[in-house]
Design a protein around this motif. Structure first.
Motif, short mmCIF file in Angstrom:
data_model
loop_
_atom_site.label_atom_id
_atom_site.label_comp_id
_atom_site.label_asym_id
_atom_site.label_seq_id
_atom_site.Cartn_x
_atom_site.Cartn_y
_atom_site.Cartn_z
N UNK A 221 -37.06 80.07 -85.02
CA UNK A 221 -35.74 80.07 -85.64
C UNK A 221 -35.25 78.68 -86.02
N UNK A 222 -36.18 77.72 -86.04
CA UNK A 222 -35.80 76.40 -86.49
C UNK A 222 -36.00 75.33 -85.44
N UNK A 223 -35.55 74.13 -85.75
CA UNK A 223 -35.81 72.98 -84.88
C UNK A 223 -34.67 71.97 -84.96
N UNK A 224 -34.60 71.12 -83.93
CA UNK A 224 -33.66 70.01 -83.87
C UNK A 224 -34.45 68.77 -83.45
N UNK A 225 -34.39 67.74 -84.26
CA UNK A 225 -35.11 66.50 -83.95
C UNK A 225 -34.32 65.70 -82.92
N UNK A 226 -35.04 65.07 -81.98
CA UNK A 226 -34.40 64.22 -80.98
C UNK A 226 -34.91 62.79 -81.18
N UNK A 227 -34.04 61.90 -81.58
CA UNK A 227 -32.61 62.03 -81.66
C UNK A 227 -32.19 61.74 -83.10
N UNK A 228 -30.94 62.00 -83.43
CA UNK A 228 -30.51 61.80 -84.80
C UNK A 228 -30.54 60.32 -85.18
N UNK A 229 -30.10 59.45 -84.27
CA UNK A 229 -30.07 58.03 -84.58
C UNK A 229 -30.21 57.22 -83.30
N UNK A 230 -31.02 56.19 -83.34
CA UNK A 230 -31.21 55.28 -82.21
C UNK A 230 -31.01 53.87 -82.72
N UNK A 231 -30.38 53.05 -81.92
CA UNK A 231 -30.12 51.68 -82.33
C UNK A 231 -31.42 50.89 -82.52
N UNK A 243 -38.45 57.85 -82.80
CA UNK A 243 -37.47 58.68 -82.09
C UNK A 243 -36.17 58.88 -82.85
N UNK A 244 -36.00 58.26 -83.99
CA UNK A 244 -34.75 58.36 -84.74
C UNK A 244 -34.97 59.14 -86.04
N UNK A 245 -34.20 60.22 -86.22
CA UNK A 245 -34.33 61.02 -87.43
C UNK A 245 -33.95 60.20 -88.66
N UNK A 246 -32.83 59.49 -88.57
CA UNK A 246 -32.40 58.72 -89.74
C UNK A 246 -33.41 57.63 -90.09
#
Length: 272
Positions: A221-231, A243-246
């Motif tokens: 049913x889909x996915x969520x990337x971990x994590x959206x943004x990391x410094x 590790x950062x989606x952006x």
């Protein structure tokens, strides 16, 4: 949390509550987890029954519009076991405060107030295959809508040998969605994954690695990337690369539109 999701306008977008995030994988170290799963679901559904939302067969009918009366009745009825009764009694003061803050006391029937549009929450557990050593099946706790979560990280070992071909061979033949469905753990989504590896991955591999994982996880049913943004900083180093989606989008490993792939045939040479 169930009360807040249905009563507090700030939580109106909440559709699911997960009971426990990533319990210990060895089921021998989580005795009683199966009973906890059942009590968790019963408590969520009991609170919803108090609100007139998604009342299920076998649940007591609470006819009073006065929440105090209904709560006392719910926390003492023998149709709920002592653990659920205790949970309802403990939640009572909190729910009363929420009701008072949003001026919905003493009439406490959200289902009637919003035109009958509120739906039961989806109770959510890590899937049965998250644990080993004969774990309880969360599907046995189902009462109303329920979903299942899995988090898959290759970088911590134990999944595939640390090289590009082994990673792609493994992910392209992943049958977690099918195996979970066979024991009632459906719908399944992959609530966490990343581009992290145990080896020094090239940019070309990370692009393939992103596509292959998206192909595998989209079978559910889909996915969520971990994590959206990391410094990105001297302290964090280049952790964001994997590790950062952006950052993955910026570097071209991940497509700007999440549903798209760079190479939809990335698994063609690896599928068994």
């Amino acid at each position: 949390m169930t009360g807040m999701a249905h009563l507090d306008p700030m939580f109106k977008g909440a559709v699911s509550i997960q009971a426990v995030n990533e319990p210990i994988m060895d089921a021998t170290l989580t005795p009683g987890y199966g009973e906890f799963q059942k009590n968790f679901v019963l408590t969520v559904r009991a609170v919803e029954a108090l609100l007139g939302i998604g009342v299920h067969a076998g649940f007591p009918h609470f006819s009073s519009a006065n929440f105090t009366t209904v709560l006392i009745e719910a926390s003492t009825t023998d149709q709920f076991n002592p653990e659920v009764q205790d949970a309802l009694a403990a939640a009572g003061p909190i729910l009363l405060q929420i009701a008072a803050e949003f001026n919905i006391q003493p009439v406490f029937n959200v289902h009637a107030q919003d035109g009958g549009q509120r739906e039961p929450l989806t109770t959510n557990f890590m899937d049965i295959n998250w644990q080993f050593n004969d774990p309880p099946n969360p599907a046995d706790a189902t009462l109303g809508p329920q979903g299942y979560d899995n988090h898959l990280y290759y970088s911590f070992g134990g999944v595939a040998d640390p090289n590009p071909d082994a990673y792609l061979q493994s992910i392209c033949n992943l049958r977690r969605v099918e195996n979970d469905a066979a024991v009632g753990n459906s719908p399944l989504w992959f609530g966490e994954w990343a581009l992290s590896t145990q080896f020094d991955a090239s940019d070309d591999f990370l692009r393939d690695w992103a596509d292959a994982q998206k192909l595998a996880y989209s079978k559910g049913q889909g996915w969520i990337f971990w994590s959206f943004k990391i410094e990105i900083s001297p302290e964090a180093g280049d952790t964001a690369r994997q590790w950062s989606y952006t950052e993955g989008v910026k570097r071209g490993y991940l497509t700007r539109k999440p549903a798209e792939l760079h190479n939809p045939h990335v698994c063609d040479d690896f599928v068994e």
